[in-house]
Structure formats: structure tokens, C-alpha cells
Design a protein around this motif. Structure first.
Motif, PDB file in Angstrom:
ATOM      1  N   PRO A  36       0.738  -1.303  -0.029  1.00 59.49           N
ATOM      2  CA  PRO A  36      -0.060  -0.099  -0.108  1.00 59.49           C
ATOM      3  C   PRO A  36       0.824   1.297  -0.057  1.00 59.49           C
ATOM      4  O   PRO A  36       0.300   2.205  -0.699  1.00 59.49           O
ATOM      5  CB  PRO A  36      -1.032  -0.083   1.478  1.00 59.49           C
ATOM      6  CG  PRO A  36      -0.184  -1.242   2.095  1.00 59.49           C
ATOM      7  CD  PRO A  36       0.411  -1.992   1.051  1.00 59.49           C
ATOM      8  N   ASN A  37       1.852   1.344   0.880  1.00 56.54           N
ATOM      9  CA  ASN A  37       2.449   2.634   0.888  1.00 56.54           C
ATOM     10  C   ASN A  37       3.968   2.570   0.190  1.00 56.54           C
ATOM     11  O   ASN A  37       4.739   3.293   0.743  1.00 56.54           O
ATOM     12  CB  ASN A  37       2.552   3.196   2.178  1.00 56.54           C
ATOM     13  CG  ASN A  37       3.461   2.093   3.281  1.00 56.54           C
ATOM     14  OD1 ASN A  37       3.259   1.195   3.150  1.00 56.54           O
ATOM     15  ND2 ASN A  37       3.997   2.883   4.260  1.00 56.54           N
ATOM     16  N   VAL A  38       4.066   1.388  -0.605  1.00 60.45           N
ATOM     17  CA  VAL A  38       5.694   1.060  -1.042  1.00 60.45           C
ATOM     18  C   VAL A  38       5.499   1.316  -2.540  1.00 60.45           C
ATOM     19  O   VAL A  38       4.608   0.830  -3.167  1.00 60.45           O
ATOM     20  CB  VAL A  38       6.091  -0.252  -0.652  1.00 60.45           C
ATOM     21  CG1 VAL A  38       7.338  -0.579  -1.499  1.00 60.45           C
ATOM     22  CG2 VAL A  38       6.251  -0.346   0.983  1.00 60.45           C
TER      23      VAL A  38
ATOM     24  N   GLU B   7       0.237  -4.922   6.855  1.00 61.73           N
ATOM     25  CA  GLU B   7      -0.876  -5.070   7.494  1.00 61.73           C
ATOM     26  C   GLU B   7      -1.611  -3.700   7.738  1.00 61.73           C
ATOM     27  O   GLU B   7      -1.215  -2.601   7.805  1.00 61.73           O
ATOM     28  CB  GLU B   7      -0.766  -5.596   8.824  1.00 61.73           C
ATOM     29  CG  GLU B   7      -0.232  -6.979   8.945  1.00 61.73           C
ATOM     30  CD  GLU B   7      -0.128  -7.467  10.067  1.00 61.73           C
ATOM     31  OE1 GLU B   7      -0.354  -6.852  11.276  1.00 61.73           O
ATOM     32  OE2 GLU B   7       0.435  -8.755  10.467  1.00 61.73           O
ATOM     33  N   ALA B   8      -3.267  -3.664   7.694  1.00 67.63           N
ATOM     34  CA  ALA B   8      -3.951  -2.559   7.794  1.00 67.63           C
ATOM     35  C   ALA B   8      -3.565  -1.503   7.029  1.00 67.63           C
ATOM     36  O   ALA B   8      -3.679  -0.378   7.335  1.00 67.63           O
ATOM     37  CB  ALA B   8      -3.787  -2.308   9.481  1.00 67.63           C
ATOM     38  N   GLY B   9      -3.451  -2.020   5.769  1.00 64.37           N
ATOM     39  CA  GLY B   9      -3.108  -0.743   4.854  1.00 64.37           C
ATOM     40  C   GLY B   9      -1.897   0.052   4.701  1.00 64.37           C
ATOM     41  O   GLY B   9      -1.729   0.775   4.169  1.00 64.37           O
TER      42      GLY B   9
ATOM     43  N   ASP C  39       5.655  -1.759   6.982  1.00 63.34           N
ATOM     44  CA  ASP C  39       6.754  -1.135   7.897  1.00 63.34           C
ATOM     45  C   ASP C  39       8.057  -0.823   7.013  1.00 63.34           C
ATOM     46  O   ASP C  39       8.778  -1.676   6.734  1.00 63.34           O
ATOM     47  CB  ASP C  39       6.860  -2.009   9.061  1.00 63.34           C
ATOM     48  CG  ASP C  39       7.978  -1.550  10.076  1.00 63.34           C
ATOM     49  OD1 ASP C  39       8.522  -0.479   9.944  1.00 63.34           O
ATOM     50  OD2 ASP C  39       8.102  -2.146  11.175  1.00 63.34           O
ATOM     51  N   LYS C  40       8.197   0.376   6.630  1.00 65.71           N
ATOM     52  CA  LYS C  40       9.472   0.659   5.750  1.00 65.71           C
ATOM     53  C   LYS C  40      10.587   0.809   6.860  1.00 65.71           C
ATOM     54  O   LYS C  40      11.763   0.724   6.093  1.00 65.71           O
ATOM     55  CB  LYS C  40       9.195   2.057   5.193  1.00 65.71           C
ATOM     56  CG  LYS C  40       8.252   1.863   4.021  1.00 65.71           C
ATOM     57  CD  LYS C  40       8.414   3.207   3.297  1.00 65.71           C
ATOM     58  CE  LYS C  40       7.523   3.247   1.994  1.00 65.71           C
ATOM     59  NZ  LYS C  40       7.520   4.580   1.265  1.00 65.71           N
TER      60      LYS C  40
END
Length: 829
Positions: free
Chosen positions: A93-95, A397-399, A402-403
């Protein structure tokens, strides 16, 4: 060692500098938080090109080699997959996932591609140097995995560089079985099945159509050689033979190969090679007018779009193939149309990538979408597998992901091995060897419309895993499935005789009598029938033999048993007649009391006749011989002493008077008879104790019948036969010595005649026994026994009965004295 490592550093730096000669266009590079490497051989490098090039292939114009649109399509599949993943809100999601893709056109001159992927800040650190660990901790390459290369040969070249740092390598096309070894290739996985699986489908096709004599043409590289080895291993325990095999490369003499195949009468040709070699072979077959063959294509060229539409392609025969199922990838077509409508990026250096240099940007979307779609899903699933492994590594997880987690390639590898997700209804998983545990194969046919038509399937881990719809195939042999055998099938009832060169080559020999052939069990051996079965020459099964024996209800048996009963009645009547006339000269000259012993023994001998009929048993076999041998011995002993007495009285007594008195005084005749009986009884006890007669099935003389008989051990019964023969010989000698006795005094003559009948009877039986062993041999044997009994009754006792009844004047003392006196006078003169 340090010199080697220093040289490697220098090589890495040089190759890194060389890569700067081309600034990648946006198609080949996408910035991201993490990068996936991609290796695609978009431009094939022929062997001649490889030897002529002095620089890496991407730094010269390679447009002299045509672009492989199918490989270019796979390259676009990877780009689309990354874009689709980046647009997903669930996977990363955020990658932002990026890629670094190279046109890996040569296995020997594209090392800079891999070196760049594993480099850190543009440098290659020697493995094993003390500063390596610190360098890795301070800065890591952002490449978390590599998709590709396509071929097994490229993988063999590239893999060792990636294995050292356990960088995951997911090939979408390398199917050589060597990559299943995790000792050599610990971080290698693939989304295509290994060669042995493709070979399994090909062998199933051949077994389905009963093709046994095949040629195997493989690419002359690691992929093709591995496929050949897998094929040879797979057919080892089948009835399929490899008639011919040859490697294909740029310098192949197709004419010579096809002539050799034609010379060996091979109908089925397996072509296990990439598209370029296969295209060259098929075009040569069309040019050389090769007809009526069955071509089996592997997944590398079975969905080729150009070959099925070639003019005269129908002349070469039927093309069957094994291919991956076509999975329509939603959104890919739109991606291609949108990509080809956008201009490519150029870098500040002003240098263009190969597509600009070669003016290949004119390719339109329709050309890309119309090419062979093979391995599209393999590229798609390989890219998604790496993305899912990264998802697990970053604990998304949860959208959110962990970067802060440092992503090491070996962590991605660990999650990659545990892949378990669904993609386009396919459950993506890998086994312990890194091979896919998903997917299936289609069996396709190049129809007359120039399309690849699905006619069957092979599914892994399924109860019904193989199927072909034969009705969809229009064979060139008048609708019949063509044959491909070294030797034609043997006619029914014939067995194969192996020819040393090939197990599929043989001659045919007919199975002889009492054997049969079962081609499903063993087509090379004639199987012997059981003793209870029979078969004619050239049989495929055995028939039950007819069990034969003489029942008591048989007309011949009834007549013989009536004859035996009549003999008992006649002996009883003669005994009564002799008893009434006991003191008459005829009875006394016939033997007196000895006559009753002979008549009684003849009656007891007749018991044997009844046991020659019915189904034999141990007891019946014993009683078939015992009464006759035992009591007939007594009869012959009586006649021996009787004939000796006659000779003694008329010939010996006159010259040796004491001998006669000694004979009378000590009753020597009864001692001889008793000795003969006791000896025969002992011989029987000894012989029958060791080997008694027993039921025996005669199966040799008549193949369709079993003659139930009794088996006599010749050694055990030889003593009895010798004793009987000896008594018979002595009796004949003594009786023959009395042949010149008075004409009306005929005891010696009667005995001689009876013995001649006895000998003649058993000579006739022995001759018959040598020529005939059917069930009626028992009737003949019983008849011979009965004849032996009647010979003495009719020709020894009946003449005396006739004198007693019809010529009483000859039954007087005076008549006998006159005969003796006249004979004495004749002798004295």
C-alpha cells in the motif's frame, strides 16, 4: 586469490562504466523504494553475432537480428505487473515498487546486467572480504529479487552470481531439471514446470496414440540436452523407442536430419527447442517437401503465431503441441495501447536506448498483442510472487507496510519459498525444490485455419489428469491414427523376437502347440499352458483339456467285465466237473489237486479286470496289477512243475528212476509253487512300499485330452515282471521238450499252445501301447489280461472237459497205459 578478487572488482567497475553508454528509457527503468530486476532476451544473439561482437550487445546496433516480439511481450507483462501492484491498495500500500530491466541478449556478454543488479553504489564488493559485512550493513542494493532470465542457458550463466548473496531469482522460462537442486541453486525458483513435466505430457500423448518409434530433435543447449535426457529416462520402462535424435543450432543441416528420419521410417517427430530453431526446422521441412509426419511441439513454440499460417504448412502433416493455458490478464491490452501511444523518455545525455537507435518504436499494440502469448502468466506470477514475498517481509497490515524493516534478499527468499496466494484463480505455491505447485498444460492442435486449437489437457494433482478429444483431429491417413513403429505388429498368435538394435524392432515367430501369447503381459514370450490345458499353434489362450477315462458304463467295459464274470463261472463249472471225476485218469494227468489251484488262481486273477475302469485312485491302481501278477505267478508255477513232471515221467524217469522217486517223495512241485508265490509276494511288498502305483495324468500323447491312467514305477515292478517272464520261459522250455509225446496225450502240447497264445497276446498289447495311449488302452489292457486267463482255461482245461463229457472211453486207466506202453516201445526202437 586476492589477485582474482581485485580483477573482479576492476571488471565490475569497468562494466558499470560501460553501462553508461546507454541511458535506459523509461520502459526499462522505474524508480521505486525497492527494485525488481528483470532479464529478457528481447534481441536474440545468434552464434555468429556472439563471435563477431567485441562489445556488450547493448552498446552496438543489434537490429541486424530481428526483435523477438513474444519476448518483448513478456517484457511488457512485467512492466504491467509492477504498475498493477503499485496501483493496488492491498499488496504494497505505501511502497513504490520499481524495476531495472535488461535486454539479456547474450549469455556470455551480458554480465554487466547482473553485476549492476547486485552492485552497491555502482561497486561490486568481492565475496569473502572482511569489509563485506560492514558494507552490507551500511548500504544494501535495493534489488530484492530478479525475474528471469528466460532460457536455461542464460540462467546457468547468471544464477551463480545471484546465488552467492541469496538474491531470489524467479525464472519464468528456464525448465532445465538442474535448477531443482537446492544445493547448487539455493535462491532459484521458477513459475514454469521443469522439463520432466513437459516430457511427461509428451509421453502421455504418444502412449495415447500408441506411437512407439519417434525422433527427438532438441536445441543444442542446456535446455534441449536436459529435455533429451529426461525423455530417455522417461521412456526407459515403456514400449517407446528413440529412433533418432539430433541437436539443433544455427549451423544445423536440416536436409540431412530430415532424410535420416525418413530413412528410418519415423512418423512422429518431437521438436524440443525454442522458437528460432523450431521455425528454421519447420520451414526446411516445407521447403524439402516432407509430408505426412506428426510433429510434437514443446511449450516453447507450440503457440507460434507465424508458422501455422505459412503456405504449404498443411503438407508436413499434423502439429500437436504442449502449451501453458492462456490466462487472459485483465487490463494488459489497455496497458499496451496506452504505452504505445506515449513517447519514450530520454535522459540528459541525449543517448537513446536500442528502440530509438533501431527505430523499433514503430511497433504497434496490435503486433504485440497478436504474438505468441506463451509464458505470459509465468512472468505475471513471477513478478507477483516477489511482490507478495516483499509484502510478508515488510509485514504489511492494515493498509501500511513497515518501511523501517531492513529488507535483505535472503528474507525475501524465505518468504518467497512460503508463497501461498491466489492469482487469476491459480493457487501460487512452490515445492521444496522451488518448482511450481500450480498450473496445468493444454494439448493443442494446429488446425487448418492456422490457429492453435485446444484438444486436451494435462492437470497436475488431479484424479483425471490427462484427456485428448480425438474427434477434433483430422488425420492425414484417411481419418485413421497414423502409426509410428519400427516393426509392424505381429499377427495374432505370434511372439516378438527381439532385434539387438532397438527394443521396438523385432521379428515374429509363431507360438507352438501347448503355448500361447498374451501381448498385454509379455509380447516377447510364448507362455506354456498348464498340464490341464491345451492350445493349438498360434493361440492366444489355452483351452481346458477333456478328461478321459473308461467309465463302468462303457459298452467295451461292460463286455469285458461280463467276460471276467463268465470266466469265474466257467472255472467254477470246470472245478465241479473235475471234482466229480477226480479219480479219473484225465483229471489226474491234468494235475489232480493242482488243477483246482490253477482254476482258483485264474478266478482270482480276473479281479484285476474290474479295476481298469472308472476314475483311477491309489487303491484301484494297486488292485489293477496286484491280483493278476500275484496269482498268475502261481498259475505259471503250476504249469512249470506240471510240464516238468510230464517230461520227467516220459523221458527222465526211464534213465534216472531215482530222480522221479525223489520228486514224489519230497513234494518238490509244491515247494516250487510256494517259493514262486512267496517270492512274488515279497517283491510286491518291497516294490509297492517304495513306489506304489498311483493315478497319473497322461498329457503328452494327446494335446487336447488328459488320459487318466496309473503310473507304474518300472524299477519297482521289474522284479515281478522278471519273475513272471522266467516262469513263462521255463514252462515253455519244459512243455516244448514234450512235443513228441503220444498224439492223444496232449498236456505238453496244450501248455505250449497256451503259452504261445499268452506271448502273442502281450506282444500285440506292447505294440499297441507303443502306438496308442488313448483312453481305450485300458480296455485293451483289460482284454489282454482276460485273454491271458482264457488261454489256459480254453486250451488246457476245456479239451479235458470234452474228453470227460463226450469221450469217456478215453478217460480210462487202460487207455492211458496203452498210450504209455506204445510210446515206450517207440522210444526203445
Amino acid at each position: 586469490m586476492k589477485f582474482v578478487l581485485s580483477s573482479l572488482c576492476l571488471l565490475g567497475s569497468l562494466l558499470h562504466a560501460l553501462t553508461r553508454c546507454t541511458v535506459p528509457a523509461s520502459e526499462f527503468h522505474l524508480e521505486g523504494d525497492y527494485l525488481i530486476g528483470g532479464l529478457f532476451d528481447i534481441h536474440p544473439a545468434s552464434s555468429s553475432l556472439r563471435t563477431e561482437m567485441s562489445f556488450p550487445c547493448r552498446c552496438v546496433s543489434v537490429c541486424s537480428q530481428p526483435i523477438l516480439l513474444s519476448n518483448y511481450r513478456r517484457f511488457q507483462i512485467m512492466r504491467f505487473s509492477v504498475e498493477q501492484i503499485n496501483n493496488s491498495t492491498n499488496l504494497l500500500p505505501n511502497v513504490l515498487l520499481g524495476y531495472e530491466i535488461f535486454d539479456h541478449c547474450s549469455d556470455t556478454q551480458s554480465f554487466q546486467d547482473v553485476l549492476k543488479l547486485i552492485s552497491v553504489s555502482g561497486l561490486i564488493h568481492p565475496w569473502g572480504e572482511p569489509h563485506q559485512q560492514q558494507a552490507q550493513k551500511s548500504k544494501n542494493s535495493t534489488v530484492i529479487g530478479v525475474a528471469g532470465p528466460f532460457t536455461s542457458t542464460f540462467c546457468l550463466t547468471v544464477a551463480p552470481l545471484l546465488m552467492a548473496d541469496l538474491i531470489p531469482m524467479v525464472s519464468y522460462g528456464a525448465s532445465s531439471s538442474v535448477f531443482s537442486s537446492k544445493m547448487k541453486y539455493p535462491s532459484f525458483l521458477r513459475t514454469v514446470h521443469a522439463n520432466q513435466d513437459v516430457i511427461e505430457v509428451i509421453v502421455n500423448i504418444m502412449q495415447h496414440f500408441d506411437w512407439r518409434w519417434v525422433a527427438f530433435l532438441n536445441s543444442d543447449n542446456d535446455f534441449g540436452i536436459d529435455g533429451l535426457n529426461m525423455f530417455i529416462k522417461r521412456i526407459a520402462d515403456t514400449n517407446i523407442c528413440l529412433a533418432y535424435n539430433r541437436g539443433l543450432n544455427d549451423n544445423t543441416n536440416h536436409s540431412q536430419i530430415l532424410k535420416q528420419i525418413e530413412a528410418q521410417n519415423v512418423t512422429v517427430i518431437i521438436v524440443f527447442s525454442p522458437q528460432l530453431e523450431a521455425e528454421a526446422l519447420i520451414k526446411a521441412a516445407i521447403r524439402l517437401n516432407v509430408t505426412n509426419k506428426v510433429w510434437i511441439a514443446d511449450e516453447g513454440w507450440s503457440l507460434n503465431k507465424r508458422l501455422p499460417k505459412l503456405e504449404r504448412i498443411k503438407n508436413i502433416g499434423i502439429v500437436l503441441g504442449v502449451s501453458q493455458p492462456e490466462f487472459p490478464i485483465p487490463g494488459f491490452n489497455d496497458f499496451i495501447y496506452s504505452t504505445k501511444s506515449q513517447p519514450l523518455d530520454r535522459d540528459a545525455g541525449g543517448q537513446e536506448f536500442y528502440s530509438q537507435v533501431c527505430n523499433c518504436s514503430s511497433m504497434n499494440a496490435e503486433d504485440i498483442l497478436a504474438v505468441d502469448p506463451s509464458f505470459s502468466f509465468s512472468v505475471y506470477s513471477a513478478t507477483y510472487a516477489i511482490a507478495h514475498a516483499l509484502h510478508k517481509t515488510l509485514q504489511c497490515e492494515a493498509g501500511r507496510c513497515d518501511k523501517n524493516i531492513t529488507v535483505y534478499p535472503h528474507k525475501v527468499l524465505a518468504e518467497l519459498k512460503k508463497s501461498n496466494f491466489t492469482l487469476l484463480d491459480q493457487h501460487i505455491r512452490f515445492d521444496a525444490n522451488g518448482d511450481p505447485r500450480f498450473g496445468s498444460y493444454d494439448v493443442i492442435l494446429w488446425n487448418y485455419g492456422g490457429d492453435a486449437q485446444v484438444i486436451g489437457f494435462y492437470k497436475f494433482h488431479s484424479s483425471v489428469n490427462f484427456y485428448i478429444n480425438d474427434t477434433k483431429i483430422k488425420w492425414f491417413t484417411n481419418g485413421e491414427v497414423p502409426t509410428s513403429v519400427c516393426s509392424p505388429e505381429c499377427p495374432t498368435g505370434y511372439a516378438r523376437k527381439q532385434v539387438p538394435s532397438h527394443k521396438c524392432c523385432f521379428t515374429c515367430i509363431i507360438c507352438p502347440n501347448r503355448t500361447y501369447i498374451n501381448i498385454t503381459e509379455d509380447p516377447y514370450s510364448c507362455i506354456s499352458c498348464k498340464d490341464t490345458e491345451w492350445s493349438a499353434e498360434g493361440s492366444t489362450s489355452c483351452n481346458q483339456r477333456l478328461v478321459e477315462f473308461i467309465p463302468f458304463t462303457d459298452s467295451g467295459a461292460i463286455l469285458i467285465m461280463l467276460g471276467a464274470g463268465a470266466l469265474v463261472g466257467l472255472t467254477l463249472a470246470v472245478s465241479v466237473l473235475f471234482a466229480v471225476n477226480y479219480n479219473t485218469p484225465v483229471v489226474r494227468s491234468a494235475g489232480g489237486p493242482m488243477c483246482f489251484l490253477i482254476l482258483g488262481c485264474l478266478s482270482l486273477c480276473s479281479i484285476s479286470v474290474f479295476f481298469y475302469f472308472g476314475q483311477p485312485s491309489v487303491s484301484s491302481c494297486v488292485l489293477r496289477f496286484l491280483p493278476f501278477f500275484l496269482f498268475y505267478t502261481v498259475c505259471l508255477a503250476c504249469f512249470v512243475v506240471r510240464s516238468f513232471q510230464i517230461v520227467c515221467i516220459f523221458k527222465i524217469a526211464a534213465k534216472f528212476p531215482k530222480l522221479h522217486s525223489w520228486w514224489i517223495k519230497y513234494h518238490i512241485q509244491w515247494l516250487v509253487i510256494t517259493a514262486a508265490f512267496v517270492t512274488q509276494a515279497l517283491v510286491f511288498v518291497i516294490g509297492y512300499s517304495s513306489a506304489p502305483p498311483k493315478p497319473y495324468n497322461e498329457t503328452v500323447w494327446y494335446p487336447r485330452e488328459i488320459i487318466l491312467s496309473c503310473d507304474i514305477d518300472l524299477i519297482a515292478t521289474s522284479g515281478s515282471i522278471v519273475l513272471l517272464s522266467s516262469l513263462c520261459s521255463l514252462c515253455f522250455i519244459f512243455s516244448y521238450m514234450g512235443k513228441d509225446l503220444p498224439k492223444n496225450y496232449n498236456e505238453a502240447k496244450s501248455i505250449t499252445f497256451c503259452l504261445l497264445l499268452l506271448i502273442l497276446t502281450w506282444i500285440i498289447f506292447a505294440t499297441e501301447y507303443m502306438l496308442y495311449r488313448g483312453k481305450y488302452i485300458h480296455t485293451i489292457n483289460a482284454l489282454a489280461v482276460l485273454s491271458s486267463l482264457y488261454s489256459f482255461l480254453l486250451w488246457y482245461f476245456f479239451p479235458k472237459c470234452y474228453i470227460i463229457i463226450f469221450q469217456p472211453h478215453k478217460n480210462t486207466q487202460q487207455y492211458f497205459q496203452d498210450l504209455i506202453q506204445n510210446y515206450t516201445k517207440t522210444i526203445s526202437q
